[in-house]
Enzyme design. Sequence first.
Site, short mmCIF file in Angstrom:
data_model
loop_
_atom_site.label_atom_id
_atom_site.label_comp_id
_atom_site.label_asym_id
_atom_site.label_seq_id
_atom_site.Cartn_x
_atom_site.Cartn_y
_atom_site.Cartn_z
N SER A 152 5.54 -1.52 -6.31
CA SER A 152 6.33 -2.53 -7.01
C SER A 152 7.75 -2.01 -7.19
CB SER A 152 5.68 -2.85 -8.36
OG SER A 152 5.55 -1.68 -9.12
N ASP B 292 8.29 3.95 1.17
CA ASP B 292 8.14 2.65 0.51
C ASP B 292 9.38 1.78 0.69
OD1 ASP B 292 5.85 3.94 -0.26
OD2 ASP B 292 6.52 4.31 -2.31
N TYR C 254 2.17 14.57 -8.34
CA TYR C 254 2.96 14.27 -7.13
C TYR C 254 3.95 15.40 -6.85
CZ TYR C 254 5.66 11.57 -3.73
OH TYR C 254 6.28 11.15 -2.59
N GLY D 96 1.80 -0.42 -11.01
CA GLY D 96 0.88 0.72 -11.24
C GLY D 96 -0.33 0.70 -10.34
N ALA D 97 -0.31 -0.16 -9.32
CA ALA D 97 -1.47 -0.29 -8.44
C ALA D 97 -1.29 0.50 -7.14
CB ALA D 97 -1.72 -1.77 -8.12
N GLY D 98 -0.20 1.22 -7.02
CA GLY D 98 0.04 1.99 -5.79
C GLY D 98 0.54 1.11 -4.66
N LEU D 99 1.11 -0.06 -4.99
CA LEU D 99 1.58 -0.98 -3.95
C LEU D 99 3.12 -1.05 -3.95
CD1 LEU D 99 -1.05 -3.83 -4.43
CD2 LEU D 99 -1.11 -1.92 -2.82
N SER E 298 14.37 -8.66 -16.90
CA SER E 298 13.20 -8.83 -16.04
C SER E 298 12.05 -9.43 -16.82
CB SER E 298 12.76 -7.48 -15.47
OG SER E 298 11.97 -6.81 -16.43
#
Length: 399
Positions: A144, A189, A241, A139-142, A68
């Site tokens: 990935s 997600d 979490y 790491g942006a909470g989106l 990657s």
Amino acid sequence: MTTDANARRLFADLTGHDPVGLWSAPGRVNLIGEHTDYNDGFVFPFAIDFRTVVAVGTRDDGRIRVVSTFDEVPVEVALADLDTLFPDRRDEVVEWARYPLGVAWALQHARGARDGGGADASASLPGIDIAVASDVPVGAGLSSSAAIEGASAAALNDIWNLDESRVALARAGRRAENEAVGAPTGIMDQMAAMLGERDAGIFLDCRSLEAEVVELGFAPAGLEVLVIDTRVTHAHSTGGYGERRAACERGAAIMGVEALRDLTTDDLPRAQELMDDVTFRRVRHVVTEDERVQDAVRTLRAEGPRAIGGLLDASHASMRDDFEISVPELDLAVDTARAAGAVGARMTGGGFGGSAIALVDRDLVPDVTAAVEAAFAEAGCAKPHVFTVHPSAGARRDA
Ligand code: GLA
């Protein structure tokens, strides 16, 4: 270089030939419904126009190799050995590689179970090379992570001729996340990454996994969704979490229900009598959030997207005060966006960092962006990354 080109280049560097194809899956923004998914409740996310692309080819030695753009060092293992790695020896694999390898492992199992639970789930599957490139911020909470899982699952489903449904692929992604990566997350997600559609949200019942595609109508209403990435990074395989999840399970057990989904706001007075204050507030967040999600979908359909602003705000307050998963930077982003004219704003995703979203009139995007940047500078916080996202398609084959 585009993400597609990056994936192709990486694949060619690894193998010396072209891939069989390219598959991609998006990150997601959750519009509303946080920490409700693992409580069998409701969520309303949409897939975003940032994607992870995998370039994939086959090999004839029964091995799987992944590489990657995250570090460009390939990881290789025999398909038959995935079972010895996951879940117990997952720490031996660098974290990013657990996502694609974990999906391969989970899909082998799904196939084995379907074909009569055969022990050697990898038998007769061709080996695989996968090159991963992504423009979903990490790491942006989106999500990935769900983007890698979704792209890998879509690719392996085609290449291995598995003929799994989108929901089954989402389940494989979640299993990878839970057991190969070790993050005790729900299925939101992965479902968003698999089922997303342009200009639409996915209203998902996380108990039945029934999903409705709901037109969002942001563009015709002159609205944009602004993401404010606070740059405070989070990881759901550690700490808060899991604690929140445990508190929810405790609350459900005390109330004698299978999951918090089975409670309504009418049950809250009794819950308050039976539980300690912290557990009660965790429960109250989930129960009220489930109602807000359903309310948001109803309101959106009846009155359009502008009318859901108050629900976004209320959701944020509940996460800040009852679930306690916000951080000062997220509160600052939300409060500043709202004061600068946003229709509504809330943190999105698991919390403890990551991003907030604000629903903003298109004309106000520069003002809200400038106000948030100024507020962060004044508070001595790192510069946030502020950008718009658009509801987009889920996992697909691109080439
Ligand atoms: C993370 C998890 C999801 C969900 C959200 C909170 O994104 O991956 O399953 O629990 O947090 O809503």
